[in-house]
Design an enzyme around this catalytic site. Structure first.
Site, PDB file in Angstrom:
ATOM      1  N   ASP A  44       0.842  -1.201   0.000  1.00 57.76           N
ATOM      2  CA  ASP A  44       0.000   0.000   0.000  1.00 57.76           C
ATOM      3  C   ASP A  44       0.882   1.259   0.000  1.00 57.76           C
ATOM      4  OD1 ASP A  44       0.891  -0.268   2.592  1.00 57.76           O
ATOM      5  OD2 ASP A  44      -1.053   0.088   3.545  1.00 57.76           O
ATOM      6  N   ASP A  83      -0.908  -6.150   0.070  1.00 57.72           N
ATOM      7  CA  ASP A  83      -1.330  -5.473   1.301  1.00 57.72           C
ATOM      8  C   ASP A  83      -2.842  -5.290   1.341  1.00 57.72           C
ATOM      9  OD1 ASP A  83       0.848  -5.014   2.952  1.00 57.72           O
ATOM     10  OD2 ASP A  83       1.294  -3.026   2.131  1.00 57.72           O
ATOM     11  N   GLU A 182       9.213  -3.742  10.688  1.00 58.54           N
ATOM     12  CA  GLU A 182       9.598  -2.473  10.055  1.00 58.54           C
ATOM     13  C   GLU A 182      10.092  -1.481  11.093  1.00 58.54           C
ATOM     14  OE1 GLU A 182       6.825  -0.894   7.219  1.00 58.54           O
ATOM     15  OE2 GLU A 182       7.731   1.098   7.251  1.00 58.54           O
TER      16      GLU A 182
HETATM   17  N1  LIG Z   1       8.889   4.993  -0.605  1.00 62.56           N
HETATM   18  C1  LIG Z   1       8.514   4.394   0.520  1.00 62.56           C
HETATM   19  N2  LIG Z   1       9.407   3.630   1.191  1.00 62.56           N
HETATM   20  C2  LIG Z   1       9.068   3.020   2.352  1.00 62.56           C
HETATM   21  O1  LIG Z   1       9.914   2.317   2.936  1.00 62.56           O
HETATM   22  C3  LIG Z   1       7.736   3.182   2.837  1.00 62.56           C
HETATM   23  C4  LIG Z   1       6.837   3.976   2.081  1.00 62.56           C
HETATM   24  N3  LIG Z   1       7.246   4.576   0.950  1.00 62.56           N
HETATM   25  N4  LIG Z   1       5.554   4.162   2.471  1.00 62.56           N
HETATM   26  C5  LIG Z   1       5.049   3.383   3.571  1.00 62.56           C
HETATM   27  C6  LIG Z   1       6.071   3.201   4.601  1.00 62.56           C
HETATM   28  C7  LIG Z   1       6.507   4.481   5.290  1.00 62.56           C
HETATM   29  N5  LIG Z   1       7.857   4.174   5.624  1.00 62.56           N
HETATM   30  C8  LIG Z   1       8.765   5.029   6.223  1.00 62.56           C
HETATM   31  C9  LIG Z   1       8.783   6.370   5.929  1.00 62.56           C
HETATM   32  C10 LIG Z   1       9.716   7.218   6.513  1.00 62.56           C
HETATM   33  C11 LIG Z   1      10.630   6.725   7.431  1.00 62.56           C
HETATM   34  C12 LIG Z   1      11.610   7.631   8.072  1.00 62.56           C
HETATM   35  O2  LIG Z   1      11.811   8.739   7.647  1.00 62.56           O
HETATM   36  N6  LIG Z   1      12.292   7.174   9.139  1.00 62.56           N
HETATM   37  C13 LIG Z   1      13.316   7.910   9.865  1.00 62.56           C
HETATM   38  C14 LIG Z   1      13.317   7.400  11.305  1.00 62.56           C
HETATM   39  C15 LIG Z   1      12.843   8.441  12.279  1.00 62.56           C
HETATM   40  C16 LIG Z   1      13.180   8.026  13.702  1.00 62.56           C
HETATM   41  O3  LIG Z   1      14.287   8.359  14.136  1.00 62.56           O
HETATM   42  O4  LIG Z   1      12.367   7.373  14.363  1.00 62.56           O
HETATM   43  C17 LIG Z   1      14.697   7.602   9.307  1.00 62.56           C
HETATM   44  O5  LIG Z   1      15.571   8.449   9.408  1.00 62.56           O
HETATM   45  O6  LIG Z   1      14.894   6.499   8.742  1.00 62.56           O
HETATM   46  C18 LIG Z   1      10.612   5.371   7.740  1.00 62.56           C
HETATM   47  C19 LIG Z   1       9.684   4.528   7.122  1.00 62.56           C
HETATM   48  C20 LIG Z   1       8.225   2.859   5.167  1.00 62.56           C
HETATM   49  N7  LIG Z   1       7.311   2.643   4.052  1.00 62.56           N
HETATM   50  C1  LIG Z   2       7.304  -1.279   3.330  1.00 64.41           C
HETATM   51  C2  LIG Z   2       6.527  -2.524   3.117  1.00 64.41           C
HETATM   52  C3  LIG Z   2       6.778  -3.561   4.170  1.00 64.41           C
HETATM   53  C4  LIG Z   2       5.050  -2.230   2.974  1.00 64.41           C
HETATM   54  O1  LIG Z   2       4.206  -2.580   3.756  1.00 64.41           O
HETATM   55  C5  LIG Z   2       4.635  -1.482   1.772  1.00 64.41           C
HETATM   56  O2  LIG Z   2       5.445  -1.314   0.833  1.00 64.41           O
HETATM   57  O3  LIG Z   2       3.476  -1.059   1.725  1.00 64.41           O
HETATM   58 MG   LIG Z   3       2.300  -1.624   3.435  1.00 62.65          MG
END
Ligand SMILES: Nc1nc(=O)c2c([nH]1)NC[C@@H]1CN(c3ccc(C(=O)N[C@@H](CCC(=O)O)C(=O)O)cc3)CN21
Ligand SMILES: CC(C)C(=O)C(=O)O
Ligand SMILES: [Mg+2]
Length: 280
Positions: A44, A83, A182
Protein backbone atom coordinates in the site's frame (compact mmCIF):
# COMPACT_ATOMS: atom_id res chain seq x y z
CA UNK A 1 11.77 -22.74 -8.38
CA UNK A 2 8.31 -21.62 -7.37
CA UNK A 3 8.21 -19.67 -4.10
CA UNK A 4 5.41 -20.74 -1.76
CA UNK A 5 4.62 -20.54 1.95
CA UNK A 6 6.31 -23.97 2.21
CA UNK A 7 9.55 -22.77 0.60
CA UNK A 8 9.47 -19.67 2.84
CA UNK A 9 9.39 -21.94 5.90
CA UNK A 10 12.21 -24.04 4.43
CA UNK A 11 14.34 -20.90 4.04
CA UNK A 12 13.89 -20.26 7.78
CA UNK A 13 14.63 -23.86 8.75
CA UNK A 14 17.74 -23.95 6.51
CA UNK A 15 18.87 -20.51 7.80
CA UNK A 16 18.84 -19.08 4.26
CA UNK A 17 17.87 -15.48 3.59
CA UNK A 18 14.69 -14.43 1.76
CA UNK A 19 14.74 -11.47 -0.66
CA UNK A 20 11.68 -9.32 -1.30
CA UNK A 21 10.98 -6.08 -3.16
CA UNK A 22 7.81 -4.12 -3.76
CA UNK A 23 6.34 -3.77 -7.27
CA UNK A 24 3.18 -2.15 -8.56
CA UNK A 25 3.27 -2.80 -12.32
CA UNK A 26 3.91 -5.45 -14.99
CA UNK A 27 7.27 -4.25 -16.38
CA UNK A 28 8.92 -3.94 -12.97
CA UNK A 29 7.52 -7.24 -11.72
CA UNK A 30 8.89 -9.01 -14.82
CA UNK A 31 12.42 -7.73 -14.05
CA UNK A 32 12.15 -8.72 -10.38
CA UNK A 33 11.08 -12.23 -11.40
CA UNK A 34 14.04 -12.49 -13.80
CA UNK A 35 16.40 -11.44 -11.00
CA UNK A 36 15.25 -14.39 -8.89
CA UNK A 37 13.86 -12.35 -5.99
CA UNK A 38 11.75 -14.66 -3.79
CA UNK A 39 8.64 -12.51 -3.36
CA UNK A 40 7.02 -9.28 -4.50
CA UNK A 41 4.93 -7.17 -2.17
CA UNK A 42 2.25 -5.12 -3.87
CA UNK A 43 2.48 -2.66 -0.98
CA UNK A 44 0.00 0.00 0.00
CA UNK A 45 3.15 2.18 -0.16
CA UNK A 46 1.86 2.63 -3.73
CA UNK A 47 -0.28 5.40 -2.21
CA UNK A 48 2.96 7.32 -1.69
CA UNK A 49 5.27 6.22 -4.51
CA UNK A 50 2.68 5.78 -7.29
CA UNK A 51 -0.19 8.08 -6.29
CA UNK A 52 1.78 10.82 -4.50
CA UNK A 53 -0.11 10.86 -1.20
CA UNK A 54 1.70 11.83 2.03
CA UNK A 55 0.78 8.52 3.70
CA UNK A 56 -0.89 5.17 2.88
CA UNK A 57 -4.31 5.85 4.43
CA UNK A 58 -6.31 6.74 1.28
CA UNK A 59 -5.41 3.57 -0.63
CA UNK A 60 -8.48 1.46 -1.50
CA UNK A 61 -9.09 -2.25 -2.08
CA UNK A 62 -9.78 -1.31 -5.74
CA UNK A 63 -6.32 0.34 -5.99
CA UNK A 64 -4.71 -2.83 -4.60
CA UNK A 65 -6.64 -5.09 -7.00
CA UNK A 66 -5.69 -2.92 -10.00
CA UNK A 67 -1.95 -3.07 -9.22
CA UNK A 68 -2.02 -6.69 -8.09
CA UNK A 69 -3.45 -7.77 -11.47
CA UNK A 70 -0.59 -6.01 -13.26
CA UNK A 71 2.07 -7.62 -11.07
CA UNK A 72 0.65 -11.15 -11.07
CA UNK A 73 0.42 -11.09 -14.87
CA UNK A 74 4.24 -10.83 -15.00
CA UNK A 75 5.35 -13.56 -12.63
CA UNK A 76 5.48 -17.33 -12.43
CA UNK A 77 7.92 -18.27 -9.64
CA UNK A 78 7.86 -15.16 -7.48
CA UNK A 79 5.42 -15.22 -4.56
CA UNK A 80 3.03 -12.27 -4.67
CA UNK A 81 1.92 -10.75 -1.35
CA UNK A 82 -0.71 -8.01 -1.49
CA UNK A 83 -1.33 -5.47 1.30
CA UNK A 84 -4.82 -5.17 2.76
CA UNK A 85 -5.22 -1.35 2.79
CA UNK A 86 -6.33 0.84 5.69
CA UNK A 87 -9.93 0.14 6.83
CA UNK A 88 -10.28 -3.02 4.74
CA UNK A 89 -9.79 -5.30 7.80
CA UNK A 90 -9.90 -3.03 10.88
CA UNK A 91 -13.71 -3.28 11.24
CA UNK A 92 -14.20 -7.04 11.72
CA UNK A 93 -12.93 -10.52 10.87
CA UNK A 94 -15.81 -10.86 8.38
CA UNK A 95 -14.71 -7.68 6.58
CA UNK A 96 -11.10 -8.93 6.57
CA UNK A 97 -12.03 -12.27 4.97
CA UNK A 98 -14.23 -10.59 2.36
CA UNK A 99 -11.50 -8.15 1.29
CA UNK A 100 -8.70 -10.74 1.39
CA UNK A 101 -10.92 -12.84 -0.87
CA UNK A 102 -11.29 -9.92 -3.29
CA UNK A 103 -7.49 -9.52 -3.47
CA UNK A 104 -7.23 -13.20 -4.41
CA UNK A 105 -10.23 -13.49 -6.76
CA UNK A 106 -9.99 -10.10 -8.50
CA UNK A 107 -6.32 -9.24 -7.91
CA UNK A 108 -4.96 -12.79 -8.37
CA UNK A 109 -2.94 -12.47 -5.13
CA UNK A 110 -1.37 -15.61 -3.65
CA UNK A 111 -1.09 -14.25 -0.12
CA UNK A 112 -2.08 -11.08 1.76
CA UNK A 113 -0.46 -8.89 4.42
CA UNK A 114 -2.05 -6.87 7.20
CA UNK A 115 -0.68 -4.67 9.98
CA UNK A 116 -0.97 -5.24 13.73
CA UNK A 117 -0.58 -7.75 16.56
CA UNK A 118 -2.93 -9.08 19.22
CA UNK A 119 -5.74 -6.72 18.17
CA UNK A 120 -5.91 -8.30 14.67
CA UNK A 121 -5.17 -11.92 15.64
CA UNK A 122 -8.80 -12.92 14.96
CA UNK A 123 -8.53 -11.45 11.40
CA UNK A 124 -5.33 -13.42 10.71
CA UNK A 125 -7.05 -16.59 11.96
CA UNK A 126 -10.18 -16.02 9.88
CA UNK A 127 -8.33 -15.26 6.62
CA UNK A 128 -5.99 -18.23 7.15
CA UNK A 129 -9.01 -20.47 7.81
CA UNK A 130 -10.38 -19.39 4.42
CA UNK A 131 -7.24 -20.83 2.80
CA UNK A 132 -5.45 -17.54 2.19
CA UNK A 133 -1.95 -17.35 3.72
CA UNK A 134 -1.34 -14.19 5.78
CA UNK A 135 1.87 -12.24 6.33
CA UNK A 136 1.89 -10.13 9.51
CA UNK A 137 3.49 -6.68 9.88
CA UNK A 138 4.72 -5.13 13.16
CA UNK A 139 6.92 -2.28 14.34
CA UNK A 140 6.36 0.84 12.25
CA UNK A 141 2.94 -0.01 10.83
CA UNK A 142 2.32 2.95 8.47
CA UNK A 143 -1.48 2.64 8.66
CA UNK A 144 -1.12 3.84 12.30
CA UNK A 145 1.01 6.87 11.36
CA UNK A 146 -1.36 9.27 13.10
CA UNK A 147 -1.25 7.22 16.31
CA UNK A 148 2.58 7.17 16.18
CA UNK A 149 2.85 10.90 15.35
CA UNK A 150 5.00 10.19 12.26
CA UNK A 151 7.11 7.48 10.61
CA UNK A 152 9.28 6.62 13.63
CA UNK A 153 11.35 3.68 14.84
CA UNK A 154 9.25 1.47 17.17
CA UNK A 155 10.05 -0.79 20.15
CA UNK A 156 12.74 1.46 21.62
CA UNK A 157 11.66 1.31 25.31
CA UNK A 158 11.55 -1.81 27.49
CA UNK A 159 7.74 -1.82 27.60
CA UNK A 160 7.41 -1.19 23.84
CA UNK A 161 9.89 -4.01 23.16
CA UNK A 162 7.96 -6.43 25.39
CA UNK A 163 4.71 -5.48 23.68
CA UNK A 164 6.27 -6.07 20.27
CA UNK A 165 7.45 -9.56 21.30
CA UNK A 166 3.95 -10.43 22.61
CA UNK A 167 2.40 -9.15 19.37
CA UNK A 168 4.84 -11.18 17.25
CA UNK A 169 3.98 -14.36 19.16
CA UNK A 170 0.25 -13.58 18.78
CA UNK A 171 0.64 -13.11 15.01
CA UNK A 172 2.45 -16.46 14.74
CA UNK A 173 -0.14 -18.21 16.96
CA UNK A 174 -2.95 -16.82 14.80
CA UNK A 175 -1.45 -18.68 11.83
CA UNK A 176 0.61 -16.12 9.90
CA UNK A 177 3.22 -17.72 7.61
CA UNK A 178 5.72 -14.84 7.94
CA UNK A 179 6.11 -11.48 9.67
CA UNK A 180 7.41 -8.11 8.46
CA UNK A 181 9.35 -6.12 11.08
CA UNK A 182 9.60 -2.47 10.06
CA UNK A 183 11.85 0.12 11.71
CA UNK A 184 12.77 -1.88 14.82
CA UNK A 185 16.17 -1.78 16.63
CA UNK A 186 18.43 -4.59 15.39
CA UNK A 187 18.84 -6.64 18.60
CA UNK A 188 15.09 -6.66 19.23
CA UNK A 189 14.46 -7.86 15.66
CA UNK A 190 17.12 -10.54 16.19
CA UNK A 191 15.43 -11.69 19.41
CA UNK A 192 12.01 -11.89 17.74
CA UNK A 193 13.52 -13.75 14.77
CA UNK A 194 15.06 -16.28 17.16
CA UNK A 195 11.86 -16.67 19.19
CA UNK A 196 9.59 -17.23 16.17
CA UNK A 197 9.39 -20.42 14.12
CA UNK A 198 8.04 -18.49 11.09
CA UNK A 199 10.37 -16.31 8.97
CA UNK A 200 10.75 -12.59 9.72
CA UNK A 201 11.23 -10.08 6.88
CA UNK A 202 12.96 -6.87 7.91
CA UNK A 203 12.88 -3.31 6.61
CA UNK A 204 14.99 -1.09 8.83
CA UNK A 205 15.26 -4.00 11.29
CA UNK A 206 18.94 -4.90 10.92
CA UNK A 207 20.71 -7.91 9.45
CA UNK A 208 19.42 -10.74 11.65
CA UNK A 209 15.90 -11.08 10.21
CA UNK A 210 15.28 -14.09 7.95
CA UNK A 211 14.67 -11.84 4.95
CA UNK A 212 14.79 -8.26 3.72
CA UNK A 213 12.35 -6.03 1.85
CA UNK A 214 12.73 -2.56 0.32
CA UNK A 215 10.51 -0.32 -1.77
CA UNK A 216 12.08 -0.62 -5.23
CA UNK A 217 11.89 3.10 -6.05
CA UNK A 218 13.88 3.79 -2.86
CA UNK A 219 16.69 1.32 -3.65
CA UNK A 220 16.95 2.53 -7.25
CA UNK A 221 16.92 6.23 -6.36
CA UNK A 222 13.64 7.02 -8.12
CA UNK A 223 11.62 8.21 -5.09
CA UNK A 224 13.20 11.15 -3.30
CA UNK A 225 10.41 12.54 -1.07
CA UNK A 226 12.29 11.11 1.90
CA UNK A 227 15.57 9.31 2.50
CA UNK A 228 15.14 6.85 5.35
CA UNK A 229 18.28 5.58 7.10
CA UNK A 230 17.51 1.95 6.21
CA UNK A 231 17.47 2.54 2.43
CA UNK A 232 20.57 1.52 0.48
CA UNK A 233 20.65 3.24 -2.90
CA UNK A 234 21.86 0.67 -5.43
CA UNK A 235 21.57 3.21 -8.22
CA UNK A 236 20.50 6.75 -9.10
CA UNK A 237 17.95 5.80 -11.77
CA UNK A 238 15.98 8.98 -11.04
CA UNK A 239 19.00 11.09 -12.10
CA UNK A 240 19.34 9.04 -15.30
CA UNK A 241 15.61 9.38 -16.08
CA UNK A 242 15.83 13.14 -15.56
CA UNK A 243 18.85 13.43 -17.87
CA UNK A 244 17.12 11.38 -20.60
CA UNK A 245 13.83 13.32 -20.30
CA UNK A 246 15.84 16.54 -20.76
CA UNK A 247 17.70 15.10 -23.76
CA UNK A 248 14.43 14.01 -25.39
CA UNK A 249 12.94 17.46 -24.80
CA UNK A 250 15.85 19.21 -26.51
CA UNK A 251 16.04 16.67 -29.37
CA UNK A 252 12.33 17.17 -30.18
CA UNK A 253 12.72 20.94 -30.10
CA UNK A 254 15.96 20.92 -32.12
CA UNK A 255 14.48 18.40 -34.61
CA UNK A 256 17.11 15.76 -33.90
CA UNK A 257 14.38 13.24 -33.01
CA UNK A 258 12.89 11.48 -34.91
CA UNK A 259 15.65 10.70 -37.40
CA UNK A 260 15.31 8.49 -40.52
CA UNK A 261 15.81 5.27 -38.54
CA UNK A 262 12.67 5.95 -36.47
CA UNK A 263 10.52 6.92 -39.49
CA UNK A 264 8.12 4.96 -41.76
CA UNK A 265 8.95 5.87 -45.38
CA UNK A 266 6.17 6.74 -47.80
CA UNK A 267 5.93 4.92 -51.15
CA UNK A 268 6.91 7.61 -53.76
CA UNK A 269 4.47 6.19 -56.36
CA UNK A 270 1.55 6.36 -53.96
CA UNK A 271 2.47 9.88 -52.90
CA UNK A 272 2.78 11.02 -56.58
CA UNK A 273 -0.75 9.81 -57.33
CA UNK A 274 -2.14 11.20 -54.09
CA UNK A 275 -0.75 14.66 -54.78
CA UNK A 276 -2.11 14.59 -58.37
CA UNK A 277 -5.60 13.67 -57.13
CA UNK A 278 -5.57 16.42 -54.59
CA UNK A 279 -4.64 18.99 -57.23
CA UNK A 280 -7.83 18.18 -59.20
N1 LIG B 1 8.89 4.99 -0.60
C1 LIG B 1 8.51 4.39 0.52
N2 LIG B 1 9.41 3.63 1.19
C2 LIG B 1 9.07 3.02 2.35
O1 LIG B 1 9.91 2.32 2.94
C3 LIG B 1 7.74 3.18 2.84
C4 LIG B 1 6.84 3.98 2.08
N3 LIG B 1 7.25 4.58 0.95
N4 LIG B 1 5.55 4.16 2.47
C5 LIG B 1 5.05 3.38 3.57
C6 LIG B 1 6.07 3.20 4.60
C7 LIG B 1 6.51 4.48 5.29
N5 LIG B 1 7.86 4.17 5.62
C8 LIG B 1 8.77 5.03 6.22
C9 LIG B 1 8.78 6.37 5.93
C10 LIG B 1 9.72 7.22 6.51
C11 LIG B 1 10.63 6.72 7.43
C12 LIG B 1 11.61 7.63 8.07
O2 LIG B 1 11.81 8.74 7.65
N6 LIG B 1 12.29 7.17 9.14
C13 LIG B 1 13.32 7.91 9.87
C14 LIG B 1 13.32 7.40 11.31
C15 LIG B 1 12.84 8.44 12.28
C16 LIG B 1 13.18 8.03 13.70
O3 LIG B 1 14.29 8.36 14.14
O4 LIG B 1 12.37 7.37 14.36
C17 LIG B 1 14.70 7.60 9.31
O5 LIG B 1 15.57 8.45 9.41
O6 LIG B 1 14.89 6.50 8.74
C18 LIG B 1 10.61 5.37 7.74
C19 LIG B 1 9.68 4.53 7.12
C20 LIG B 1 8.22 2.86 5.17
N7 LIG B 1 7.31 2.64 4.05
C1 LIG C 1 7.30 -1.28 3.33
C2 LIG C 1 6.53 -2.52 3.12
C3 LIG C 1 6.78 -3.56 4.17
C4 LIG C 1 5.05 -2.23 2.97
O1 LIG C 1 4.21 -2.58 3.76
C5 LIG C 1 4.63 -1.48 1.77
O2 LIG C 1 5.45 -1.31 0.83
O3 LIG C 1 3.48 -1.06 1.73
MG1 LIG D 1 2.30 -1.62 3.44
Amino acid sequence: MKNTVQTFQKFKDDKKKISMLTAYDYSTAALIEKAGINAILVGDSLGMVVLGHKDTLSVTVEDMIYHSRAVTAAVENTMVVVDLPFMSYQVSAAQAVKNAGRLVKEGHAQTVKLEGGRQVADRIEAITAAGIPVMGHLGLTPQSVNAFGGFKVQGKTLSAAEKLIDDALAVQKAGAFALVLECVPDQLAALITEKLSIPTIGIGAGAATDGQILVYQDMLGIFSDFKAKFVKRYDEIGQRMLADFKKYDSEVKEQIFPSQEHTFKSDPAVMDQLIKRMEK
